[in-house]
Design an enzyme around this catalytic site. Structure first.
Site, PDB file in Angstrom:
ATOM      1  N   HIS A   1     -43.198  46.453  13.315  1.00  0.00           N
ATOM      2  CA  HIS A   1     -42.246  47.002  12.346  1.00  0.00           C
ATOM      3  C   HIS A   1     -40.961  46.167  12.320  1.00  0.00           C
ATOM      4  CE1 HIS A   1     -44.266  51.111  13.188  1.00  0.00           C
ATOM      5  NE2 HIS A   1     -44.550  50.805  11.942  1.00  0.00           N
TER       6      HIS A   1
ATOM      7  N   CYS B   1     -38.557  54.660  18.015  1.00  0.00           N
ATOM      8  CA  CYS B   1     -39.830  55.223  17.529  1.00  0.00           C
ATOM      9  C   CYS B   1     -40.008  56.690  17.917  1.00  0.00           C
ATOM     10  CB  CYS B   1     -41.021  54.493  18.140  1.00  0.00           C
ATOM     11  SG  CYS B   1     -41.036  52.742  17.895  1.00  0.00           S
TER      12      CYS B   1
HETATM   13  N1  GLY Z   1     -48.768  52.539  18.743  1.00  0.00           N
HETATM   14  C1  GLY Z   1     -47.854  52.676  17.671  1.00  0.00           C
HETATM   15  C2  GLY Z   1     -48.458  52.300  16.378  1.00  0.00           C
HETATM   16  O1  GLY Z   1     -49.255  51.374  16.357  1.00  0.00           O
HETATM   17  O2  GLY Z   1     -48.222  52.894  15.362  1.00  0.00           O
END
Ligand code: GLY
Length: 276
Positions: free
Chosen positions: A164, A261
């Site tokens: 991201h 996150c």
């Molecule tokens: N493990 C976080 C994702 O890949 O969305």
């Protein structure tokens, strides 16, 4: 500054399935340690004055701890995202219920079925949005974000080699971007600086995972000096005007997870009712 003042956080406990079935696992996860690290993170959010809503672990969704991907909350509105990976699509259902019914926020849905958008790709600087075009977020997703928050400029930033956008840069205070020194992060920053409506200062860190920080209510949560000594030292030198709190997060990192996150931060304005 008020953009970084929050009243609530939503987090989700870690299911047993996280250990084996979370996406992108790079090395064996110690589940007990992961839960301990997550508990410390939740405690830190409470210490900075947030009312934390803790969702129960959902065994059917191994990545459910990474709540950030499921909604973007800004200016009192919640946009429900469209996570790209099939194993994560349905994570939004529970989040929608909490945002609507528990927090009573207006909820916006993405009608374009071709859109994918994950919160980890959404950087809000307090004045404008940047949205990573990644393997998880596409242009239609970026357009949906722009439509949901028309009051802010919204600029897509193509990113390479990272899960991201916020895997390599985050806000470390009003107008301060904390960025990794890796070439892809520098490229993303260059694109941001070229396209930005506003100007930002930067703090550059040698450790990519350490560049993901959480700034809330005058406190900077960052990766601990035990995990990333060089990066922690730089933050202590450059951002000593904030309260800094180092967090261990190795077991989330093993599934490509970062500090941001694991929470959705929300500022809920209190309406005075029946004052007449
Ligand atoms: N493990 C976080 C994702 O890949 O969305």
């Amino acid at each position: 500054m008020s953009a970084f003042r929050y009243t609530h956080a939503i987090v989700c406990r870690i299911p047993d399935s996280y250990k084996s079935n979370a996406l992108g696992i790079t090395s064996p996860i110690d589940l007990a340690k992961a839960r301990k690290q997550h508990e410390s993170y939740v405690a830190a959010l409470r210490e900075i004055g947030l009312d934390v809503i803790e969702l129960p672990a959902d065994e059917t969704h191994p990545d459910c701890v990474f709540v950030e991907d499921t909604a973007v909350v800004c200016n009192g509105t919640a946009l429900i995202t469209r996570p790209c990976h099939p194993s994560r699509e349905k994570e939004v259902d529970y989040m929608r219920t909490i945002l609507k019914n528990e927090l009573e926020l207006p909820v916006v849905e993405i009608s374009d079925k071709s859109a994918t958008l994950e919160g980890g790709d959404v950087l809000f600087t307090g004045k404008e949005f940047f949205v990573g075009l990644s393997n998880r977020t596409n242009e239609a997703g970026a357009c949906a974000l722009a439509s949901a928050f028309p009051e802010f400029p919204c600029t897509p930033i193509k990113i390479d080699n990272h899960l991201h956008l916020k895997s390599m840069l985050t806000m470390a205070g009003p107008d301060v971007i904390c960025v990794a020194s890796a070439p892809e992060a520098k490229d993303a920053l260059k694109r941001i600086e070229r396209e930005a409506t506003f100007r930002y200062q930067t703090v550059t860190l040698p450790d990519t995972y350490a560049s993901n920080v959480v700034f809330a209510n005058g406190v900077l949560l960052h990766r601990s000096g035990d995990e990333y000594p060089e990066s922690a030292k730089i933050l202590e030198e450059k951002l000593s005007h904030w309260t800094l709190k180092g967090m261990d997060f190795s077991e989330m990192e093993k599934a490509d997870g970062c500090l941001s996150c694991c929470s959705i931060l929300i500022r809920k304005t209190r309406h005075l009712k029946n004052i007449m």
